[in-house]
Design an enzyme around this catalytic site. Structure first.
Site, mmCIF file in Angstrom:
data_model
loop_
_atom_site.group_PDB
_atom_site.id
_atom_site.type_symbol
_atom_site.label_atom_id
_atom_site.label_comp_id
_atom_site.label_asym_id
_atom_site.label_seq_id
_atom_site.Cartn_x
_atom_site.Cartn_y
_atom_site.Cartn_z
ATOM 1 C CG ASP A 1 -20.653 23.103 13.990
ATOM 2 O OD1 ASP A 1 -21.358 23.797 14.736
ATOM 3 O OD2 ASP A 1 -19.433 23.293 13.854
ATOM 4 C CD GLU B 1 -17.618 29.240 13.928
ATOM 5 O OE1 GLU B 1 -17.967 28.378 13.117
ATOM 6 O OE2 GLU B 1 -17.705 29.107 15.156
#
Length: 748
Positions: free
Chosen positions: A326, A522
């Site tokens: 990520d 997020e």
């Protein structure tokens, strides 16, 4: 994905459908070697090869092409393939070739100007032409987070976020959406989509809950059809085939208290039972890449977890694609800012094949090279990573068709795709309350519409909408809920709108309040201190209630909210989730053109203090997992529904098939499929079998009782009704050995 713009991917090319510059032509035109300081620029191959080498021969099997290309690559060629960088960090663009960079991405806030499909395609082609100037002419692969449509592109079709798609219970629809997204992504050149998110969200306080299809592993597993929609049945075999990404591996939806990037504190049996099944299904469907999670499992970060990545994912599950990190996640392993060689070695040796750097690629490549030359990363691990990456590039057809297929550019925001999105919005609506049958509304009614999300396409689209966190306002093109209402009624002049509910009186037939959450992604979306409505919403609702007019609430949110205290004041409640750009799909249900069919993908809390609340955990939610009314249902007798009682089964025509999903020392996971084999419908079922000394440790999609060495599972509220030939499944983990039980099924 995290931080700035993230990842998603686009579609690939089809031989007969692409008017493209071939890699061989690019090599002939630009067989140059870019020069630079010896200490900064990687090794060069001696000369540009002539066209017609084995790896350039599309008639050869992909493994043969990969082997030939690997044999010609320098170490720096290989390290470059393992490197993914943010588009906007390329300064100058020539570094893409000079450093042999294998992949580029646009993060959540990375865009082009003007922001339209044509500019995106032009940008992609410019970068790809640069990538092809290397001696071996290896094309780049470009990733982007197209998580609910091609959401970085203004004017693209935006679908409901995954939580809404989970409510549809329609895997075939999700596959069609995947195909439509692939076409729009392909039309901008992009080859790789960082989707679908297959997390199983277990705590609504988590700011990424809306990225999950549901709280039960069965639901995200069923919706892995999105992978097939993006890639096709075989990657690269059809036009607009885009590399899909199963993310985030593993357990990011199960962190303690729903903390983003937190710690998933579960036994291995629980981790396997709850969070692993959707990834198994994605791998079965041939998903090309897997993205790791920022989160930890019992204290160890996923990006450092060799057992989970190499042993389980690549070994046990047989994943043959490549693993990508990520955003800047490798740089986070030691908790300090700035890459270290130790971090890189830990991640690569754990099984990371491509590192999303995303900015400081020069330092990253220097450190990676140092770790390899020092022997801390084996050449075989580098070759394995390259083999996995290059295989997908060959399968996508990038070597033959490296540039944008402009035949798909016009599909971005097309009428056909918007029609599909409107269908998805309709199917995602979950009717939770309908006292007195106030819904559907009459198209001739005099209506008052209020609420901050009634006429705000940014609010109804949520995060990951032309920007990472999203924002309120007219951020893209589409139809708001208010516009959909005005288009649906027989006389738009009979619809009055005021955001705050000012000016309403008793002469209106009903008040429609469109309230809920404003956009977030997020991190910012975590809500550890409560999940209630904000003060503006509460004030608007109070004004509507004071008028005496029946109040219909349309809740726009990325998760269930804490609304039990206000619910008695509302005549109807429709969960609209985050519907995307086609708000008319909400009015389709409000006015009865389509009856609501959505079912809750999450258990709906009674209060925020009840979190986490999930099906089968013994807690009594306000509305259970799988709950959803339709217009044929009788009015609710109370304003706060409770779970419907599970029917007591009696012998009926059904069968139960037992299957061991996986096993490990001291335990196993199993799945049981119930099928209605009779000529009439079942309203409920039960399955019982001899445990043979085993102990069930967790169970989903049913209710378990044990007595005298036998287990009995009765249907859940949402899967008891089976028409002839229909099936339902439940799963469980247990200690001991599975054996070969012969389950008995009884139905009513």
């Amino acid at each position: 994905m995290r931080l700035s713009p993230q990842h998603n991917g686009a579609a690939r090319r089809f031989p007969s459908a692409r008017r493209r510059v071939t890699a061989a032509l690019a090599l002939c035109v630009a067989g140059l070697v870019l020069s630079g300081p010896a200490t900064a620029v990687p090794e060069r191959a001696a000369a540009a090869p002539a066209a017609g080498l084995p790896y350039q021969d599309a008639t050869l099997p992909v493994p043969d092409r990969v082997n030939d290309l690997l044999s010609r690559m320098t170490l720096d060629d290989k390290l470059g393939q393992m490197t993914q960088i943010e588009k906007d960090s390329l300064l100058p663009q020539s570094d893409l070739a000079a450093y042999r960079i294998g992949s580029v991405l646009s993060g959540g806030d990375s865009t082009v100007s003007p922001n339209n499909a044509q500019t995106w395609a032009d940008t992609y082609d410019s970068l790809q032409r640069t990538a092809l100037t290397t001696p071996l002419g290896i094309p780049m692969i470009y990733g982007i987070d197209a998580v609910h449509g091609h959401n970085a592109v203004r004017g693209a079709t935006l679908y409901p976020h995954n939580i809404g798609l989970g409510a549809t219970r329609d895997p075939a629809l999700v596959q069609r959406i995947g195909r439509a997204v692939a076409e729009e992504v392909s039309g901008t050149g992009i080859d790789w989509d960082f989707a679908p998110c297959l997390c199983v969200a277990r705590d609504d306080r988590w700011g990424r809950t809306y990225e999950s299809y549901g709280e039960s592993p069965e639901l995200p597993s069923a919706m892995a059809t999105f992978v097939t929609g993006l890639q096709g049945d075989t990657l690269g075999a059809a036009p607009a085939s885009v590399l899909a990404t199963a993310k985030h591996y593993l357990g990011d939806g199960g962190t303690t208290a729903g903390v983003d990037q937190g710690d998933t504190e579960l036994s291995e049996a629980e981790l396997r039972a709850i969070h692993l099944p959707p990834f198994k299904e994605a791998i079965r469907r041939g998903v090309g890449s897997v993205m790791l999670s920022y989160s930890r499992w019992n204290g160890v970060r996923s990006h450092a977890h060799k057992y989970l990545v190499t042993d389980v994912l690549k070994g046990e599950l047989g994943f043959t694609g490549f693993v990508v990190s990520d955003w800047a996640a490798v740089d986070q392993l030691d908790g300090q800012s700035g890459f270290t060689g130790t971090e890189i070695t830990t991640a690569v040796n754990a099984g990371v094949d491509m590192v999303m750097v995303p900015h400081d690629y020069k330092k990253f490549l220097a450190l990676l090279r140092g770790e390899v030359t020092a022997g801390r990363i084996a050449p075989a691990r580098i070759d394995d990573a390259n083999r996995r990456i290059l295989t997908k590039k060959f399968q996508l057809g990038l070597f033959e068709r490296p540039l944008t297929d402009r035949s798909f550019t016009g599909t971005v925001g097309s009428a056909a795709h918007r029609s599909l999105a409107r269908q998805a919005v309709r199917e995602s609506q979950v009717l939770l309350k309908n006292d007195g049958g106030v819904l559907p509304l009459a198209k001739s009614a005099r209506l008052f519409v209020a609420g901050k999300s009634a006429d705000d396409i940014g609010n109804q689209s949520g995060g990951w909408t032309v920007g990472w966190q999203g924002r309120s306002g007219p951020v893209t093109d589409g139809t708001t809920v208010l516009q959909g209402i005005r288009a649906a009624v027989s006389d738009p002049s009979r619809v009055t709108y005021d955001r705050y509910g000012n000016g309403i009186d008793s002469t209106y037939t009903a008040a429609v309040a469109v309230v809920g959450e404003t956009p977030y992604a997020e991190g910012r979306g975590d809500r550890p201190n409560g999940l209630g409505l904000d003060q503006e919403d509460l004030g608007t609702l109070a004004r509507l209630k004071a008028s005496g007019v029946p109040v219909v609430v349309v809740l726009v949110s990325g998760r269930p909210l804490d609304i039990a205290a206000q619910l008695p004041e509302w005549k109807a409640l429709l969960a609209a989730w985050l519907p995307g750009t086609e708000g008319a799909g909400v009015s389709d249900v409000l006015f009865g053109d389509h009856a609501p069919t959505g079912k809750l993908p999450m258990s709906w809390m009674r209060t925020a203090s009840q979190q986490p609340v999930n099906d089968g955990d013994g807690k009594t939610p306000l509305f259970p997992y799988g709950y959803g009314l339709t217009y044929d249902d009788a009015p609710e007798p109370t304003p706060t529904p409770t779970p419907s009682p599970t029917p007591t089964p009696s012998p009926g025509a059904c069968t139960a098939a037992f299957r061991t999903v996986s096993s490990w020392q001291g335990g196993y996971q199993a799945e049981v499929t119930v099928e209605n084999t009779g000529s009439g419908a079942l309203t409920g079922w039960s399955v019982d079998w001899d445990l043979a000394g085993a102990t069930v440790t967790s169970l989903w999609n049913g209710t378990l009782t044990t007595a005298q060495g036998r287990a009995t599972v009765r249907n859940a509220a949402f899967n008891g009704a089976l028409s002839p030939g229909a099936r339902a499944t439940f799963g469980f983990t247990a200690t001991g050995t599975a054996g070969t039980p012969s389950p008995h099924c009884a139905g009513t």
